[in-house]
Design a protein around this motif. Structure first.
Motif, PDB file in Angstrom:
ATOM      1  N   SER A 177       0.868  -1.266  -0.108  1.00  0.00           N
ATOM      2  CA  SER A 177       0.037   0.109   0.061  1.00  0.00           C
ATOM      3  C   SER A 177       1.051   1.199   0.112  1.00  0.00           C
ATOM      4  N   GLN A 178       1.968   1.359   0.654  1.00  0.00           N
ATOM      5  CA  GLN A 178       2.818   2.342   0.749  1.00  0.00           C
ATOM      6  C   GLN A 178       3.540   2.555  -0.400  1.00  0.00           C
ATOM      7  N   LEU A 179       4.191   1.484  -1.073  1.00  0.00           N
ATOM      8  CA  LEU A 179       4.557   1.960  -2.250  1.00  0.00           C
ATOM      9  C   LEU A 179       3.525   2.128  -3.532  1.00  0.00           C
ATOM     10  N   VAL A 180       2.632   1.565  -3.500  1.00  0.00           N
ATOM     11  CA  VAL A 180       1.444   2.189  -4.505  1.00  0.00           C
ATOM     12  C   VAL A 180       1.205   3.519  -4.304  1.00  0.00           C
ATOM     13  N   ALA A 181       1.136   4.046  -2.870  1.00  0.00           N
ATOM     14  CA  ALA A 181       0.830   5.253  -2.700  1.00  0.00           C
ATOM     15  C   ALA A 181       1.743   6.282  -3.146  1.00  0.00           C
ATOM     16  N   ASP A 182       2.941   5.659  -2.995  1.00  0.00           N
ATOM     17  CA  ASP A 182       4.247   6.839  -2.968  1.00  0.00           C
ATOM     18  C   ASP A 182       4.994   7.039  -4.326  1.00  0.00           C
ATOM     19  N   VAL A 183       4.748   5.899  -5.071  1.00  0.00           N
ATOM     20  CA  VAL A 183       5.541   5.529  -6.263  1.00  0.00           C
ATOM     21  C   VAL A 183       4.786   5.774  -7.466  1.00  0.00           C
ATOM     22  N   GLU A 184       5.265   6.335  -8.602  1.00  0.00           N
ATOM     23  CA  GLU A 184       4.440   6.268  -9.783  1.00  0.00           C
ATOM     24  C   GLU A 184       5.082   5.239 -10.855  1.00  0.00           C
ATOM     25  N   GLY A 185       4.259   4.445 -11.576  1.00  0.00           N
ATOM     26  CA  GLY A 185       4.813   3.518 -12.589  1.00  0.00           C
ATOM     27  C   GLY A 185       5.077   2.130 -12.130  1.00  0.00           C
ATOM     28  N   THR A 186       5.889   1.557 -12.674  1.00  0.00           N
ATOM     29  CA  THR A 186       6.263   0.478 -12.408  1.00  0.00           C
ATOM     30  C   THR A 186       7.095   0.175 -11.157  1.00  0.00           C
ATOM     31  N   ILE A 187       7.042  -0.645  -9.927  1.00  0.00           N
ATOM     32  CA  ILE A 187       7.759  -0.746  -9.079  1.00  0.00           C
ATOM     33  C   ILE A 187       8.812  -1.955  -9.106  1.00  0.00           C
ATOM     34  N   ASP A 188      10.200  -1.416  -9.172  1.00  0.00           N
ATOM     35  CA  ASP A 188      11.127  -2.252  -9.182  1.00  0.00           C
ATOM     36  C   ASP A 188      11.929  -2.619  -8.000  1.00  0.00           C
TER      37      ASP A 188
END
Length: 328
Positions: A177-188
């Motif tokens: 949830s934190q990564l989705v909220a903070d980071v745009e685009g594909t998470i690597d």
């Protein structure tokens, strides 16, 4: 992930959530409550423990109301209900009340199996909430969490998150949830590293990766940093064991595509590629020596030696040397 039966209406008269994974059990309850409140915002929700659900209590809670209000009755740890209360629940299952949804949370297993069987026979909607003890299950959980948000994450990022967070599904879900909220685009993998570097499991696997790659100095540096930040020695021996075993499994496997080997060895395809790179200097004798070193270190950190730190350093050096054994 929670797996559901063909009947997947959260407003079914009875929902049976079976398993011991708290996050999934809570989500099973949440889904029912959300559906009920979507149908009626004034839905009354009652959560009961076995000691609160006495004989006669269920009949009181499910008796017809003058206002025909919708109600959700949640019974936690249903396997611990008394024999008399189980009789009440079984009787209710044969004729559930309208506008009421009963949610039974049951650990599964032999205890309380009669109630479990009765609910299934009565056609209860079932949600499986098994404890996720295997890394592959937790990896699949993380992937599903990203998919549920409509976001994409690389396989390496998902694995890095599992390595960094560990076995707690609540923390894994929160991290997604934190990564989705903070980071745009594909998470690597790099993004996960920035957010979660320093976590115990991440640092222990860093020690293992550097050791099986033959990078003794870097492995020792990572080891000392891990111990200084409070990583339990047993976590490091576990990571070392996994790293060496992966080398041994892949070196003895038949050649083939990563996808084929992944099915054969129970590893994700991307990990096959990583281990292939790590195993270049290894020999069968080196794997055997490394496994002995891990076993000795494991005994040392569990009370068999006077200095757990020395036991780990010795194992790391031995593994790094074994990684360079080919051609010597």
């Amino acid at each position: 992930m929670a797996r559901k039966t063909v009947s997947d209406d959260p407003l079914a008269p009875v929902t049976l959530a079976v398993g011991q994974e708290d996050l999934l059990l809570d989500r099973a309850v949440r889904d029912v409550v959300a559906a009920a409140r979507a149908a009626d915002a004034d839905t009354d929700v009652r959560e009961l423990s076995p000691d609160q659900l006495q004989p006669g209590t269920l009949a009181e809670l499910t008796s017809p109301s003058l206002f025909a209000e919708r109600k959700v009755v949640v019974v936690r740890n249903a396997q611990d209900l008394s024999a008399d209360t189980v009789k009440d629940v079984k009787a209710y299952l044969s004729a559930p009340a309208e506008e009421i949804t009963l949610v039974l949370l049951h650990a599964g297993g032999a205890k309380g199996k009669g109630l479990l069987d009765a609910a299934r026979k009565a056609g209860a909607r079932e949600v499986a909430c098994p404890k996720m003890t295997k890394p592959a299950d937790r990896l699949a959980f993380v992937r599903q969490e990203f998919r549920a948000t409509g976001r994409s994450a690389t396989p390496e990022a998902c694995q890095a998150l599992v390595d960094a967070i560990g076995s707690d599904l609540r923390e894994l879900a929160s991290a997604v949830s934190q990564l989705v909220a903070d980071v745009e685009g594909t998470i690597d993998e790099a993004v996960v590293g920035r957010y979660y570097t320093g976590r115990a499991e991440a640092s222990s696997f860093t020690v293992a990766d550097r050791a099986v790659e033959g990078r003794a100095a870097e492995a020792l540096e990572a080891l000392r940093w891990s111990l200084a930040t409070g990583v339990a020695p047993v976590m490091i021996t576990s990571a070392l064991a996994q790293g060496v075993r992966a080398i041994g499994k892949l070196s003895s496997a038949r050649g083939g595509r990563p996808a084929d080997l992944a099915r054969e060895l129970g590893m994700p395809p991307w990990k096959i590629d990583r281990v292939r790179q790590q195993m270049r200097g290894w020999t069968p004798d080196g794997v055997a020596a490394a496994l002995r070193a891990v076993a000795e270190a494991d005994a040392g950190v569990k009370g068999g030696g006077d200095d757990p730190e020395y036991a780990l350093e010795k194992a790391v050096v031995t593994i790094a040397r074994a990684a360079r054994s080919r051609g010597r």
